[in-house]
Scaffold this motif. Structure first.
Motif, PDB file in Angstrom:
ATOM      1  N   UNK A  66      30.911  17.906  10.988  1.00 49.02           N
ATOM      2  CA  UNK A  66      29.632  17.204  10.826  1.00 49.02           C
ATOM      3  C   UNK A  66      28.526  17.909  11.613  1.00 49.02           C
ATOM      4  N   UNK A  67      28.834  18.290  12.845  1.00 47.63           N
ATOM      5  CA  UNK A  67      27.838  18.963  13.684  1.00 47.63           C
ATOM      6  C   UNK A  67      27.488  20.336  13.100  1.00 47.63           C
ATOM      7  N   UNK A  68      28.482  21.065  12.632  1.00 48.57           N
ATOM      8  CA  UNK A  68      28.232  22.379  12.038  1.00 48.57           C
ATOM      9  C   UNK A  68      27.315  22.250  10.821  1.00 48.57           C
ATOM     10  N   UNK A  69      27.545  21.246  10.000  1.00 51.57           N
ATOM     11  CA  UNK A  69      26.720  21.068   8.800  1.00 51.57           C
ATOM     12  C   UNK A  69      25.299  20.647   9.177  1.00 51.57           C
ATOM     13  N   UNK A  70      25.156  19.866  10.255  1.00 50.93           N
ATOM     14  CA  UNK A  70      23.800  19.531  10.747  1.00 50.93           C
ATOM     15  C   UNK A  70      23.126  20.784  11.300  1.00 50.93           C
ATOM     16  N   UNK A  71      23.904  21.592  12.055  1.00 46.73           N
ATOM     17  CA  UNK A  71      23.352  22.813  12.651  1.00 46.73           C
ATOM     18  C   UNK A  71      22.929  23.829  11.590  1.00 46.73           C
ATOM     19  N   UNK A  72      23.521  23.730  10.426  1.00 47.41           N
ATOM     20  CA  UNK A  72      23.196  24.642   9.333  1.00 47.41           C
ATOM     21  C   UNK A  72      21.703  24.581   8.992  1.00 47.41           C
TER      22      UNK A  72
END
Length: 184
Positions: A66-72
């Motif tokens: 979830x965090x990686x996809x937000x950071x994207x």
């Protein structure tokens, strides 16, 4: 290492590890319940430990995804991919039974709460969950979130590497189950 190649390698490793774990559920009761003379776990207890470890690691992997996809939305994935390096040798030690001392948390110790059929079903679901995460982050998005892994001093690892760790953990215990079978 090329992140796309790594993702494919992780998928292959997952398939091999989970297929082999699954075959252990078909062993006879004598093999499943053999208690090693050193007081180690039975195969059935090892299978439960794999399930429990996967359960807790997948909670961290879900949060990381979830965090990686937000950071994207805010980070440059191409720069992350360009600067990425993978220490395969250090990771592969995780899959070697007895390669280093490993003190597991108490909540990952088997308690005999699930039947073999229940464990087998959940472990299969966990495998598909891992594949789903890798598919969702197929362009390398997993690089955009790192979480500390203290085991074997891996340090900060990304979400895809966490999934590889999960697969290596299973591999480590496959060796332990084979040792049990040989010594019964």
């Amino acid at each position: 290492m090329d992140i796309f190649r790594l993702i494919q390698d992780i998928k292959t490793h997952l398939k091999l590890s989970f297929d082999e774990v699954d075959r252990w559920f078909e062993k006879n009761k004598e093999t499943l319940n053999f208690q090693p003379s050193n007081g180690g776990w039975t195969v059935q207890q090892i299978l439960e430990h794999i399930y429990l470890t996967n359960f807790y690691l997948l909670i961290l992997i879900e949060k990381g995804k979830k965090k990686a996809m937000r950071n994207y939305l805010n980070l440059d994935l191409n720069i992350e991919i360009e600067n990425y390096s993978f220490d395969k040798e250090k990771f592969d030690k995780v899959g070697e039974y007895g390669a280093f001392e490993w003190i597991r948390p108490e909540h990952m110790e088997p308690k005999g709460e699930l039947s073999l059929d229940e464990m087998r079903s959940v472990i299969s679901q966990q495998y598909h969950q891992c594949l789903n995460y890798l598919d969702l982050m197929r362009n390398g998005e997993g690089l955009l979130c790192k979480t500390t892994m203290t085991v074997n001093e891996l340090g900060k690892i990304n979400v895809s590497e966490y999934i590889y760790f999960l697969s290596l953990h299973a591999q480590r215990h496959i060796t332990q189950m084979k040792n049990n079978e040989l010594n019964k």
